[in-house]
Design an enzyme around this catalytic site. Sequence first.
Site, PDB file in Angstrom:
ATOM      1  N   CYS A   2     -35.134  14.522 -20.198  1.00  0.00           N
ATOM      2  CA  CYS A   2     -33.792  14.957 -19.832  1.00  0.00           C
ATOM      3  C   CYS A   2     -33.131  13.963 -18.886  1.00  0.00           C
ATOM      4  O   CYS A   2     -33.797  13.341 -18.063  1.00  0.00           O
ATOM      5  CB  CYS A   2     -33.845  16.304 -19.130  1.00  0.00           C
ATOM      6  SG  CYS A   2     -34.653  17.571 -20.076  1.00  0.00           S
ATOM      7  N   ARG A  30     -33.661   7.511 -22.676  1.00  0.00           N
ATOM      8  CA  ARG A  30     -34.769   8.312 -22.144  1.00  0.00           C
ATOM      9  C   ARG A  30     -35.340   9.268 -23.192  1.00  0.00           C
ATOM     10  O   ARG A  30     -36.442   9.779 -23.026  1.00  0.00           O
ATOM     11  CB  ARG A  30     -34.285   9.142 -20.944  1.00  0.00           C
ATOM     12  CG  ARG A  30     -33.954   8.317 -19.725  1.00  0.00           C
ATOM     13  CD  ARG A  30     -33.204   9.156 -18.699  1.00  0.00           C
ATOM     14  NE  ARG A  30     -34.031  10.184 -18.096  1.00  0.00           N
ATOM     15  CZ  ARG A  30     -34.607  10.096 -16.901  1.00  0.00           C
ATOM     16  NH1 ARG A  30     -34.468   9.005 -16.193  1.00  0.00           N
ATOM     17  NH2 ARG A  30     -35.309  11.095 -16.417  1.00  0.00           N
ATOM     18  N   TRP A  75     -34.100  17.287 -23.300  1.00  0.00           N
ATOM     19  CA  TRP A  75     -35.296  17.125 -24.143  1.00  0.00           C
ATOM     20  C   TRP A  75     -36.002  18.470 -24.063  1.00  0.00           C
ATOM     21  O   TRP A  75     -36.536  18.836 -23.013  1.00  0.00           O
ATOM     22  CB  TRP A  75     -36.159  15.990 -23.578  1.00  0.00           C
ATOM     23  CG  TRP A  75     -37.309  15.608 -24.451  1.00  0.00           C
ATOM     24  CD1 TRP A  75     -37.294  14.731 -25.492  1.00  0.00           C
ATOM     25  CD2 TRP A  75     -38.669  16.063 -24.327  1.00  0.00           C
ATOM     26  NE1 TRP A  75     -38.557  14.620 -26.032  1.00  0.00           N
ATOM     27  CE2 TRP A  75     -39.417  15.419 -25.347  1.00  0.00           C
ATOM     28  CE3 TRP A  75     -39.339  16.950 -23.469  1.00  0.00           C
ATOM     29  CZ2 TRP A  75     -40.784  15.636 -25.524  1.00  0.00           C
ATOM     30  CZ3 TRP A  75     -40.694  17.157 -23.652  1.00  0.00           C
ATOM     31  CH2 TRP A  75     -41.401  16.501 -24.665  1.00  0.00           C
ATOM     32  N   ASN A  99     -33.479  18.980 -14.736  1.00  0.00           N
ATOM     33  CA  ASN A  99     -34.630  18.279 -15.335  1.00  0.00           C
ATOM     34  C   ASN A  99     -35.897  18.887 -14.750  1.00  0.00           C
ATOM     35  O   ASN A  99     -35.941  19.191 -13.555  1.00  0.00           O
ATOM     36  CB  ASN A  99     -34.633  16.791 -14.957  1.00  0.00           C
ATOM     37  CG  ASN A  99     -33.593  15.999 -15.697  1.00  0.00           C
ATOM     38  OD1 ASN A  99     -32.789  16.559 -16.431  1.00  0.00           O
ATOM     39  ND2 ASN A  99     -33.600  14.691 -15.489  1.00  0.00           N
ATOM     40  N   GLY A 100     -36.946  18.994 -15.571  1.00  0.00           N
ATOM     41  CA  GLY A 100     -38.218  19.506 -15.062  1.00  0.00           C
ATOM     42  C   GLY A 100     -38.554  20.848 -15.684  1.00  0.00           C
ATOM     43  O   GLY A 100     -37.948  21.258 -16.685  1.00  0.00           O
ATOM     44  N   GLU A 461     -53.403   0.475 -29.214  1.00  0.00           N
ATOM     45  CA  GLU A 461     -51.982   0.260 -28.928  1.00  0.00           C
ATOM     46  C   GLU A 461     -51.202   0.007 -30.225  1.00  0.00           C
ATOM     47  O   GLU A 461     -50.093   0.518 -30.398  1.00  0.00           O
ATOM     48  CB  GLU A 461     -51.846  -0.918 -27.941  1.00  0.00           C
ATOM     49  CG  GLU A 461     -50.440  -1.379 -27.635  1.00  0.00           C
ATOM     50  CD  GLU A 461     -49.525  -0.298 -27.073  1.00  0.00           C
ATOM     51  OE1 GLU A 461     -50.006   0.786 -26.697  1.00  0.00           O
ATOM     52  OE2 GLU A 461     -48.303  -0.539 -27.053  1.00  0.00           O
ATOM     53  N   LYS A 465     -48.146   2.339 -31.464  1.00  0.00           N
ATOM     54  CA  LYS A 465     -46.808   1.794 -31.728  1.00  0.00           C
ATOM     55  C   LYS A 465     -46.340   2.195 -33.120  1.00  0.00           C
ATOM     56  O   LYS A 465     -45.211   2.604 -33.307  1.00  0.00           O
ATOM     57  CB  LYS A 465     -46.897   0.276 -31.598  1.00  0.00           C
ATOM     58  CG  LYS A 465     -45.738  -0.416 -31.031  1.00  0.00           C
ATOM     59  CD  LYS A 465     -45.632  -0.508 -29.530  1.00  0.00           C
ATOM     60  CE  LYS A 465     -45.730   0.803 -28.796  1.00  0.00           C
ATOM     61  NZ  LYS A 465     -45.870   0.653 -27.368  1.00  0.00           N
ATOM     62  N   GLU A 468     -45.495   5.959 -33.292  1.00  0.00           N
ATOM     63  CA  GLU A 468     -44.302   6.305 -32.512  1.00  0.00           C
ATOM     64  C   GLU A 468     -43.003   6.063 -33.261  1.00  0.00           C
ATOM     65  O   GLU A 468     -42.090   6.874 -33.187  1.00  0.00           O
ATOM     66  CB  GLU A 468     -44.244   5.437 -31.247  1.00  0.00           C
ATOM     67  CG  GLU A 468     -45.073   5.917 -30.116  1.00  0.00           C
ATOM     68  CD  GLU A 468     -44.867   5.018 -28.919  1.00  0.00           C
ATOM     69  OE1 GLU A 468     -44.453   5.540 -27.886  1.00  0.00           O
ATOM     70  OE2 GLU A 468     -45.096   3.795 -29.014  1.00  0.00           O
ATOM     71  N   HIS A 484     -69.834   5.041 -37.840  1.00  0.00           N
ATOM     72  CA  HIS A 484     -70.237   6.325 -37.232  1.00  0.00           C
ATOM     73  C   HIS A 484     -69.262   7.441 -37.600  1.00  0.00           C
ATOM     74  O   HIS A 484     -69.249   8.490 -36.954  1.00  0.00           O
ATOM     75  CB  HIS A 484     -70.350   6.165 -35.716  1.00  0.00           C
ATOM     76  CG  HIS A 484     -71.362   5.133 -35.322  1.00  0.00           C
ATOM     77  ND1 HIS A 484     -72.709   5.305 -35.525  1.00  0.00           N
ATOM     78  CD2 HIS A 484     -71.213   3.901 -34.790  1.00  0.00           C
ATOM     79  CE1 HIS A 484     -73.357   4.227 -35.116  1.00  0.00           C
ATOM     80  NE2 HIS A 484     -72.467   3.360 -34.669  1.00  0.00           N
ATOM     81  N   LYS A 583     -38.423   8.332 -22.926  1.00  0.00           N
ATOM     82  CA  LYS A 583     -38.795   7.089 -22.242  1.00  0.00           C
ATOM     83  C   LYS A 583     -39.492   7.374 -20.915  1.00  0.00           C
ATOM     84  O   LYS A 583     -40.455   6.719 -20.567  1.00  0.00           O
ATOM     85  CB  LYS A 583     -37.526   6.253 -22.022  1.00  0.00           C
ATOM     86  CG  LYS A 583     -37.778   4.865 -21.469  1.00  0.00           C
ATOM     87  CD  LYS A 583     -38.419   3.967 -22.510  1.00  0.00           C
ATOM     88  CE  LYS A 583     -38.780   2.608 -21.992  1.00  0.00           C
ATOM     89  NZ  LYS A 583     -39.801   1.979 -22.853  1.00  0.00           N
TER      90      LYS A 583
HETATM   91  C1  F6R Z   1     -45.509   4.012 -25.820  1.00  0.00           C
HETATM   92  C2  F6R Z   1     -44.933   4.516 -24.612  1.00  0.00           C
HETATM   93  C3  F6R Z   1     -45.619   5.624 -23.901  1.00  0.00           C
HETATM   94  C4  F6R Z   1     -45.658   5.282 -22.411  1.00  0.00           C
HETATM   95  C5  F6R Z   1     -46.218   6.469 -21.596  1.00  0.00           C
HETATM   96  C6  F6R Z   1     -46.341   6.111 -20.131  1.00  0.00           C
HETATM   97  O1  F6R Z   1     -44.694   3.042 -26.401  1.00  0.00           O
HETATM   98  O2  F6R Z   1     -43.926   4.030 -24.190  1.00  0.00           O
HETATM   99  O3  F6R Z   1     -46.888   5.861 -24.389  1.00  0.00           O
HETATM  100  O4  F6R Z   1     -46.463   4.154 -22.237  1.00  0.00           O
HETATM  101  O5  F6R Z   1     -45.359   7.555 -21.747  1.00  0.00           O
HETATM  102  O6  F6R Z   1     -45.111   5.719 -19.630  1.00  0.00           O
HETATM  103  P1  F6R Z   1     -44.990   4.865 -18.318  1.00  0.00           P
HETATM  104  O7  F6R Z   1     -45.548   3.512 -18.596  1.00  0.00           O
HETATM  105  O8  F6R Z   1     -43.516   4.822 -18.028  1.00  0.00           O
HETATM  106  O9  F6R Z   1     -45.768   5.583 -17.269  1.00  0.00           O
END
Ligand code: F6R
Length: 588
Positions: A2, A30, A75, A99-100, A461, A465, A468, A484, A583
């Site tokens: 949010c 965000r 959100w 927010n929260g 990772e 990616k 996502e 395994h 974000k």
């Molecule tokens: C993946 C991504 C998320 C963040 C995670 C932690 O592309 O962006 O997995 O890495 O939400 O976020 P931060 O780094 O802001 O603590």
Amino acid sequence: MCGIVGIIGGEKGTNVVPELIRGLERLEYRGYDSAGIAVIGNGIERIRSVGKVANLRGKITDAMVGDLGIGHTRWATHGKVTEDNAHPIMSKDVAIIHNGIIENFKSLRFILQTEGYVFESETDTEVILHLLQRELLKGSSPRQAMSNVFKMLDGTFAVVAMFLHFSDTLLAMRHKSSLIVGLGKESMYVGSDAGALSDSCEEVVYMEDGDIVEMHRTDGIVFFNTELEEIKRRRHGVTSALVNIEKGEYPHFMLKEIKDQPNAIRNTILHNGIDKTLLDGISNILILACGTSYHAGMVAKYWFEKYLKIPSIVEIASEFRYRSPVIQEHTLVFSISQSGETLDTLAAIEYVRSNSNCSTIAVANVKNSATARASDIVFYTQAGVEMGVASTKAFTAQLIILASISFCHNDFLMDKLKEIPTLCEDALDLAPEVEKIAHIISKSNNAIYLGRGMMYPIALEGALKLKEISYIHAEGFAAGEMKHGPIALIDDQVPVIFLCPSGELFEKTLSNIQEVLARGKNVIVITDSNGEMAFPPDVAKIVLPTIQAEFAPILYSIPLQLIAYYAAVQRGTDIDRPRNLAKSVTVE
Ligand code: F6R
């Protein structure tokens, strides 16, 4: 997650609606699923909409005018993505954004309903509205009402409220959810991050937990604690880095940010000289992070143990505090967070601070963010603002900081570190080849990523990616773990991406590739010029420049980011704003 923006126009009569919408647009990165604004004009006027801010913009007419207002991107947590649940949540004479999460909302809702309050949304936020209303009815001033309600709430909240009968005033309160007050030449602002306010503000104040602020058009800004005692908060200049973030020639922020990496890495190396005494007397390292940042921590564990000889553990921050961990003396605690606002990471730091005397180091990309402020030492990645929801340049910049610490006693490797930006440029030149290879993946509904040693976290990772932004189901495994269990997934359809740099574990990974080739045919190998000859010609290959083995995790991240990007383009997804993602993850 949010986003919050609130504005008091400089002069009575200045219309804040266009600026509220611009603020919401800047908060879009965000992640959100509905949006709304409310202004005080002819009474309180509100417009809300499901989906993009563009939908909201389309609903606003010239008739909506006000010189004080609030806006929100929601959100969804409590209640579906509907217009009724979008913020602002309002009554006849109070409107709020939040927010929260209010953890005790059910009991508060029950009490309020028995007193006759009628709820129009499914949100936890609505209890805050009615509690404020109830306080006003008892004769409290808005300031007193905010303070009384603050004490009734459990959970996390950043709340901004406006009151019809106090039409020059915005009030806001913060508990474990970021809130920033901005001062422009004439107008005043409040937002969930500095980005929401950037092009209008000259100075910002970061609110702290327990703070209430009253912003008045002519009387200025006053901060209080919950006892309504006045408190002082420092003003900071707004950095130009936050201003005018544009995609430029790129179709998506994500591609721009992938291509920004050589510079992000160069700047991060330049700005972060490491004081070698940092590690004096340290017997253990604990790394706390979530998501992509956690993967950076996993790579760092390899580096710290191999080169510093310090036992290291890396923990998912969202799990850490709930298992009542024992923190040994002389542990150096790292948190890694791009946003610096991830609630779980922040809570993990707080757990460390309340349960030990250990030093805390934050690795963060956002200046003065919560994890930075909560830690003893901060290393800032100099990646610049990352607008794409999927983290790319912030990740490789995190790795640079962690490498600089790991190799601080090794002049040879510290020298080699400086070659990484140029090697990354070479890797980026392979984008057209990667784009072709991405077709193999974008046609599939599943993908498997495999790597050994330091390439294992990079396999995780790569898979993260891909899922996502393309929504293709992907899993990463340690290549040695294949037999395994995961090998059961191999058939002649599923693409299997192997990370296979030449070096210590090359032959072993090669054997794993043979095992997969014996059962499937969709193998893609990412290797280097020394390794490429070892593979049959019919295996799809991405051949990177040969790099010092320790730095392979940084370089090999680039083709994986590009694979995810192009697969998502080929599938036509919303790359910079993938569904359901945020974000800054500011709730649990
Ligand atoms: C993946 C991504 C998320 C963040 C995670 C932690 O592309 O962006 O997995 O890495 O939400 O976020 P931060 O780094 O802001 O603590």
